[in-house]
Design a protein around this motif. Sequence first.
Motif, PDB file in Angstrom:
ATOM      1  N   LEU A 109     -73.625 -18.200 -33.262  1.00 56.53           N
ATOM      2  CA  LEU A 109     -73.634 -17.701 -31.883  1.00 56.53           C
ATOM      3  C   LEU A 109     -72.419 -16.824 -31.600  1.00 56.53           C
ATOM      4  O   LEU A 109     -72.532 -15.811 -30.903  1.00 56.53           O
ATOM      5  CB  LEU A 109     -73.694 -18.864 -30.896  1.00 56.53           C
ATOM      6  N   VAL A 110     -71.265 -17.199 -32.118  1.00 52.90           N
ATOM      7  CA  VAL A 110     -70.067 -16.366 -31.935  1.00 52.90           C
ATOM      8  C   VAL A 110     -70.278 -15.006 -32.595  1.00 52.90           C
ATOM      9  O   VAL A 110     -69.921 -13.962 -32.030  1.00 52.90           O
ATOM     10  CB  VAL A 110     -68.814 -17.062 -32.503  1.00 52.90           C
ATOM     11  N   ALA A 111     -70.878 -15.007 -33.765  1.00 52.43           N
ATOM     12  CA  ALA A 111     -71.153 -13.746 -34.469  1.00 52.43           C
ATOM     13  C   ALA A 111     -72.147 -12.902 -33.690  1.00 52.43           C
ATOM     14  O   ALA A 111     -72.004 -11.670 -33.587  1.00 52.43           O
ATOM     15  CB  ALA A 111     -71.674 -14.029 -35.873  1.00 52.43           C
ATOM     16  N   LEU A 112     -73.161 -13.551 -33.126  1.00 51.08           N
ATOM     17  CA  LEU A 112     -74.158 -12.833 -32.326  1.00 51.08           C
ATOM     18  C   LEU A 112     -73.519 -12.230 -31.075  1.00 51.08           C
ATOM     19  O   LEU A 112     -73.864 -11.121 -30.655  1.00 51.08           O
ATOM     20  CB  LEU A 112     -75.289 -13.785 -31.931  1.00 51.08           C
ATOM     21  N   ALA A 113     -72.577 -12.964 -30.485  1.00 51.10           N
ATOM     22  CA  ALA A 113     -71.921 -12.501 -29.257  1.00 51.10           C
ATOM     23  C   ALA A 113     -70.933 -11.360 -29.507  1.00 51.10           C
ATOM     24  O   ALA A 113     -70.663 -10.571 -28.597  1.00 51.10           O
ATOM     25  CB  ALA A 113     -71.183 -13.664 -28.609  1.00 51.10           C
ATOM     26  N   HIS A 114     -70.388 -11.281 -30.707  1.00 52.48           N
ATOM     27  CA  HIS A 114     -69.356 -10.281 -31.023  1.00 52.48           C
ATOM     28  C   HIS A 114     -69.739  -8.887 -30.520  1.00 52.48           C
ATOM     29  O   HIS A 114     -70.873  -8.464 -30.667  1.00 52.48           O
ATOM     30  CB  HIS A 114     -69.146 -10.242 -32.536  1.00 52.48           C
ATOM     31  N   PRO A 115     -68.785  -8.161 -29.888  1.00 51.60           N
ATOM     32  CA  PRO A 115     -67.353  -8.446 -29.752  1.00 51.60           C
ATOM     33  C   PRO A 115     -66.967  -9.187 -28.457  1.00 51.60           C
ATOM     34  O   PRO A 115     -65.805  -9.213 -28.095  1.00 51.60           O
ATOM     35  CB  PRO A 115     -66.756  -7.042 -29.745  1.00 51.60           C
ATOM     36  N   ILE A 116     -67.951  -9.764 -27.790  1.00 51.25           N
ATOM     37  CA  ILE A 116     -67.670 -10.470 -26.536  1.00 51.25           C
ATOM     38  C   ILE A 116     -66.959 -11.792 -26.846  1.00 51.25           C
ATOM     39  O   ILE A 116     -67.421 -12.562 -27.692  1.00 51.25           O
ATOM     40  CB  ILE A 116     -68.973 -10.732 -25.759  1.00 51.25           C
ATOM     41  N   PRO A 117     -65.841 -12.091 -26.184  1.00 45.47           N
ATOM     42  CA  PRO A 117     -65.122 -13.344 -26.438  1.00 45.47           C
ATOM     43  C   PRO A 117     -65.911 -14.560 -25.977  1.00 45.47           C
ATOM     44  O   PRO A 117     -66.677 -14.498 -25.014  1.00 45.47           O
ATOM     45  CB  PRO A 117     -63.825 -13.179 -25.637  1.00 45.47           C
ATOM     46  N   CYS A 118     -65.698 -15.675 -26.677  1.00 46.43           N
ATOM     47  CA  CYS A 118     -66.454 -16.895 -26.402  1.00 46.43           C
ATOM     48  C   CYS A 118     -65.525 -18.074 -26.120  1.00 46.43           C
ATOM     49  O   CYS A 118     -64.545 -18.289 -26.830  1.00 46.43           O
ATOM     50  CB  CYS A 118     -67.348 -17.239 -27.587  1.00 46.43           C
ATOM     51  N   THR A 119     -65.876 -18.829 -25.091  1.00 43.05           N
ATOM     52  CA  THR A 119     -65.188 -20.071 -24.744  1.00 43.05           C
ATOM     53  C   THR A 119     -66.021 -21.257 -25.218  1.00 43.05           C
ATOM     54  O   THR A 119     -67.224 -21.303 -24.966  1.00 43.05           O
ATOM     55  CB  THR A 119     -64.991 -20.173 -23.218  1.00 43.05           C
ATOM     56  N   PHE A 120     -65.384 -22.216 -25.890  1.00 44.73           N
ATOM     57  CA  PHE A 120     -66.049 -23.483 -26.216  1.00 44.73           C
ATOM     58  C   PHE A 120     -65.844 -24.407 -25.030  1.00 44.73           C
ATOM     59  O   PHE A 120     -64.709 -24.739 -24.673  1.00 44.73           O
ATOM     60  CB  PHE A 120     -65.466 -24.095 -27.489  1.00 44.73           C
ATOM     61  N   HIS A 121     -66.939 -24.823 -24.399  1.00 47.57           N
ATOM     62  CA  HIS A 121     -66.813 -25.560 -23.134  1.00 47.57           C
ATOM     63  C   HIS A 121     -66.541 -27.049 -23.352  1.00 47.57           C
ATOM     64  O   HIS A 121     -66.142 -27.469 -24.440  1.00 47.57           O
ATOM     65  CB  HIS A 121     -68.024 -25.316 -22.241  1.00 47.57           C
ATOM     66  N   THR A 144     -61.165 -19.445 -26.577  1.00 45.19           N
ATOM     67  CA  THR A 144     -60.702 -20.392 -25.555  1.00 45.19           C
ATOM     68  C   THR A 144     -61.427 -21.719 -25.724  1.00 45.19           C
ATOM     69  O   THR A 144     -62.594 -21.745 -26.128  1.00 45.19           O
ATOM     70  CB  THR A 144     -60.981 -19.850 -24.137  1.00 45.19           C
ATOM     71  N   ILE A 145     -60.736 -22.819 -25.397  1.00 46.99           N
ATOM     72  CA  ILE A 145     -61.368 -24.131 -25.287  1.00 46.99           C
ATOM     73  C   ILE A 145     -61.159 -24.641 -23.867  1.00 46.99           C
ATOM     74  O   ILE A 145     -60.016 -24.741 -23.403  1.00 46.99           O
ATOM     75  CB  ILE A 145     -60.779 -25.145 -26.274  1.00 46.99           C
ATOM     76  N   LEU A 146     -62.261 -24.950 -23.183  1.00 52.24           N
ATOM     77  CA  LEU A 146     -62.205 -25.575 -21.858  1.00 52.24           C
ATOM     78  C   LEU A 146     -62.258 -27.087 -22.057  1.00 52.24           C
ATOM     79  O   LEU A 146     -63.210 -27.605 -22.645  1.00 52.24           O
ATOM     80  CB  LEU A 146     -63.381 -25.113 -21.002  1.00 52.24           C
ATOM     81  N   THR A 147     -61.252 -27.801 -21.570  1.00 52.72           N
ATOM     82  CA  THR A 147     -61.174 -29.230 -21.846  1.00 52.72           C
ATOM     83  C   THR A 147     -60.385 -29.991 -20.787  1.00 52.72           C
ATOM     84  O   THR A 147     -59.468 -29.448 -20.170  1.00 52.72           O
ATOM     85  CB  THR A 147     -60.515 -29.466 -23.236  1.00 52.72           C
ATOM     86  N   SER A 148     -60.760 -31.255 -20.624  1.00 52.90           N
ATOM     87  CA  SER A 148     -59.984 -32.159 -19.775  1.00 52.90           C
ATOM     88  C   SER A 148     -59.104 -33.062 -20.623  1.00 52.90           C
ATOM     89  O   SER A 148     -58.662 -34.113 -20.168  1.00 52.90           O
ATOM     90  CB  SER A 148     -60.925 -33.001 -18.902  1.00 52.90           C
ATOM     91  N   GLY A 149     -58.890 -32.662 -21.872  1.00 54.70           N
ATOM     92  CA  GLY A 149     -58.077 -33.478 -22.765  1.00 54.70           C
ATOM     93  C   GLY A 149     -58.824 -34.665 -23.332  1.00 54.70           C
ATOM     94  O   GLY A 149     -58.200 -35.668 -23.700  1.00 54.70           O
ATOM     95  N   THR A 150     -60.147 -34.561 -23.375  1.00 57.49           N
ATOM     96  CA  THR A 150     -61.084 -35.602 -23.847  1.00 57.49           C
ATOM     97  C   THR A 150     -61.125 -36.819 -22.922  1.00 57.49           C
ATOM     98  O   THR A 150     -61.766 -37.824 -23.251  1.00 57.49           O
ATOM     99  CB  THR A 150     -60.800 -36.083 -25.291  1.00 57.49           C
ATOM    100  N   LYS A 151     -60.502 -36.722 -21.769  1.00 58.45           N
ATOM    101  CA  LYS A 151     -60.521 -37.821 -20.796  1.00 58.45           C
ATOM    102  C   LYS A 151     -61.417 -37.448 -19.608  1.00 58.45           C
ATOM    103  O   LYS A 151     -61.990 -36.361 -19.557  1.00 58.45           O
ATOM    104  CB  LYS A 151     -59.106 -38.125 -20.312  1.00 58.45           C
ATOM    105  N   ALA A 152     -61.538 -38.358 -18.641  1.00 58.81           N
ATOM    106  CA  ALA A 152     -62.434 -38.130 -17.502  1.00 58.81           C
ATOM    107  C   ALA A 152     -62.002 -36.938 -16.663  1.00 58.81           C
ATOM    108  O   ALA A 152     -62.838 -36.264 -16.052  1.00 58.81           O
ATOM    109  CB  ALA A 152     -62.502 -39.391 -16.636  1.00 58.81           C
TER     110      ALA A 152
END
Length: 223
Positions: A109-121, A144-152
């Motif tokens: 999917l990242v390759a398909l999106a290229h050159p658009i940047p991708c965030t892992f949610h 980018t990684i969107l994260t709550s630090g693996t917590k709630a």
Amino acid sequence: MIQLEIACFNPESAILAAQAGADRIELCDGIEVGGTTPDLETTQKVLTQVPIPVYVMVRPRGGDFVYTDAEFQAMKGSITDFKKLQVHGLVFGILKEDETLDEERNRLLVALAHPIPCTFHRAFDRVSNWETALEQIIDCGFTTILTSGTKANVVEGIHELQAMQQKAANRIAIMPGGGLRSSNVRQIVNTTGVHFVHSSAITDGGTIANPEEVIALKKESNA
């Protein structure tokens, strides 16, 4: 300057967030399940009415992040369609049933999106080992990684977020999100050292970002 991304579930929210000083929009549908793929018409409307970058969610349904072949094909189709609209970024993430990263599908999917940047949610917050997943996500080409630090929420995960930021070592942006508000964003930024933060800025339980909260988020994150 700390950058602020606002998750928006309709054009009105995106317009208000941009006017209030947001730096980027994450456009989604399905607020009741934490965000799904918006339709093309809504996406096109936001792109023409909002003067800041628009990242678009690619998530075919709510629930877990383990997808069937049909759902994966739908994600590929969405990315192709959004590329034609010239969106500024894409947001997605795929896991395996054992809560490890599905490297092959994410990489495709990242390759398909290229050159658009991708965030892992926030599928990242479901992984069995975040340190391993972090390296895999970097290797897949996400920015980018969107994260709550693996917590709630980000407050509970603040020390994990700090560790993630250190381990990322400027190879990928760690973007705290999940329970992030103007009341806690200064603590999150000062403790973790991140440069990008994420919030819906919804304060009334509805679906529209509160412009005053967006302004406060921006002010407090850069205080």
